[in-house]
Design a protein around this motif. Structure first.
Motif, short mmCIF file in Angstrom:
data_model
loop_
_atom_site.label_atom_id
_atom_site.label_comp_id
_atom_site.label_asym_id
_atom_site.label_seq_id
_atom_site.Cartn_x
_atom_site.Cartn_y
_atom_site.Cartn_z
N GLN A 58 -13.22 -3.83 56.20
CA GLN A 58 -13.30 -2.36 56.22
C GLN A 58 -12.35 -1.78 57.25
OE1 GLN A 58 -17.34 -1.08 56.81
NE2 GLN A 58 -18.06 -2.05 54.93
N TRP A 59 -12.30 -2.39 58.43
CA TRP A 59 -11.38 -1.90 59.47
C TRP A 59 -9.93 -2.04 59.03
CZ3 TRP A 59 -14.08 -4.65 64.18
CH2 TRP A 59 -15.24 -3.96 64.50
N ILE A 60 -9.62 -3.13 58.35
CA ILE A 60 -8.25 -3.32 57.85
C ILE A 60 -7.90 -2.20 56.86
CG2 ILE A 60 -6.82 -4.79 56.37
CD1 ILE A 60 -8.19 -7.21 57.78
N HIS A 61 -8.80 -1.90 55.96
CA HIS A 61 -8.54 -0.85 54.97
C HIS A 61 -8.42 0.52 55.62
CE1 HIS A 61 -8.63 -3.32 51.45
NE2 HIS A 61 -9.84 -3.78 51.73
N HIS A 62 -9.26 0.79 56.61
CA HIS A 62 -9.23 2.12 57.24
C HIS A 62 -8.15 2.26 58.31
CE1 HIS A 62 -13.43 2.35 55.65
NE2 HIS A 62 -12.96 3.54 55.30
N TYR A 63 -7.99 1.26 59.14
CA TYR A 63 -7.12 1.37 60.31
C TYR A 63 -5.87 0.51 60.24
CZ TYR A 63 -11.56 3.19 61.95
OH TYR A 63 -12.74 3.89 62.06
N GLY A 64 -5.79 -0.39 59.28
CA GLY A 64 -4.69 -1.34 59.18
C GLY A 64 -3.30 -0.76 59.26
N PRO A 65 -3.00 0.31 58.49
CA PRO A 65 -1.65 0.85 58.52
C PRO A 65 -1.20 1.37 59.88
CG PRO A 65 -2.81 1.61 56.58
CD PRO A 65 -3.82 0.93 57.46
N LYS A 66 -2.14 1.73 60.74
CA LYS A 66 -1.80 2.29 62.05
C LYS A 66 -2.25 1.40 63.20
CE LYS A 66 -0.31 6.30 60.52
NZ LYS A 66 1.01 6.78 60.71
N HIS A 68 -1.03 -1.11 64.74
CA HIS A 68 -0.03 -1.40 65.77
C HIS A 68 0.06 -0.29 66.81
CE1 HIS A 68 2.09 1.04 62.82
NE2 HIS A 68 2.94 1.35 63.79
N GLU A 69 -0.30 0.94 66.46
CA GLU A 69 -0.27 2.07 67.39
C GLU A 69 -1.45 2.05 68.36
OE1 GLU A 69 -0.07 5.56 64.98
OE2 GLU A 69 1.87 5.00 64.14
N PHE A 70 -2.49 1.34 68.01
CA PHE A 70 -3.71 1.28 68.81
C PHE A 70 -3.50 0.60 70.16
CE2 PHE A 70 -7.95 -0.74 69.64
CZ PHE A 70 -8.65 0.43 69.84
N VAL A 71 -2.54 -0.29 70.24
CA VAL A 71 -2.29 -1.04 71.46
C VAL A 71 -2.00 -0.12 72.64
CG1 VAL A 71 -0.74 -2.69 72.58
CG2 VAL A 71 -1.50 -3.09 70.25
N ALA A 72 -1.27 0.93 72.40
CA ALA A 72 -0.87 1.84 73.47
C ALA A 72 -2.06 2.51 74.14
CB ALA A 72 0.08 2.90 72.93
N THR A 73 -3.17 2.67 73.41
CA THR A 73 -4.32 3.37 73.97
C THR A 73 -5.47 2.45 74.35
OG1 THR A 73 -5.25 3.74 71.77
CG2 THR A 73 -3.79 5.45 72.65
N ASN A 74 -5.30 1.15 74.16
CA ASN A 74 -6.39 0.23 74.46
C ASN A 74 -5.88 -0.94 75.29
OD1 ASN A 74 -8.40 -1.87 74.28
ND2 ASN A 74 -9.37 -0.60 72.74
N PRO A 75 -6.11 -0.90 76.61
CA PRO A 75 -5.61 -1.94 77.50
C PRO A 75 -6.14 -3.33 77.19
CG PRO A 75 -6.54 -0.11 78.76
CD PRO A 75 -6.81 0.16 77.31
N LYS A 76 -7.37 -3.41 76.69
CA LYS A 76 -7.95 -4.72 76.37
C LYS A 76 -7.11 -5.45 75.32
CE LYS A 76 -11.96 -6.75 74.11
NZ LYS A 76 -13.24 -6.47 73.50
N TYR A 77 -6.80 -4.76 74.24
CA TYR A 77 -6.01 -5.37 73.18
C TYR A 77 -4.57 -5.61 73.63
CZ TYR A 77 -9.79 -4.89 69.87
OH TYR A 77 -10.99 -5.02 69.22
#
Length: 88
Positions: A58-66, A68-77
């Motif tokens: 479900q996360w892949i379908h909802h958030y997958g296309p973007k 790679h942009e999540f890294v900038a806002t999440n220090p853990k990842y």
């Protein structure tokens, strides 16, 4: 387990051309571990890998296309991906 990770990584790779297949595999592993550990910390019973697979899918379908942009806002990842050598 490797088959499940690989299948999910391929789906993520199809959704997000910004990622390599290895980066997609790493994302799948991170999402999988994060979901299971968060659920355990919340005191929920383990529901099996099928439930985790469905959530990650479900996360892949909802958030997958973007994703790679999540890294900038999440220090853990960001730290985990740096360890794997995907970020500089």
């Amino acid at each position: 387990m490797n088959e499940i990770y690989q299948r999910l990584a391929e789906k993520l790779y199809e959704k997000n051309p910004e990622l390599t297949i290895d980066e997609a595999r790493t994302w799948v592993e991170l999402l999988w571990e994060d979901f299971e550990s968060t659920r355990a910390k919340a005191g929920h019973d383990y529901q099996g890998k099928q439930v985790t697979e469905q959530i990650v899918l479900q996360w892949i379908h909802h958030y997958g296309p973007k994703l790679h942009e999540f890294v900038a806002t999440n220090p853990k990842y960001k730290k985990m991906l740096e360890k794997k050598g995907y970020l500089h």
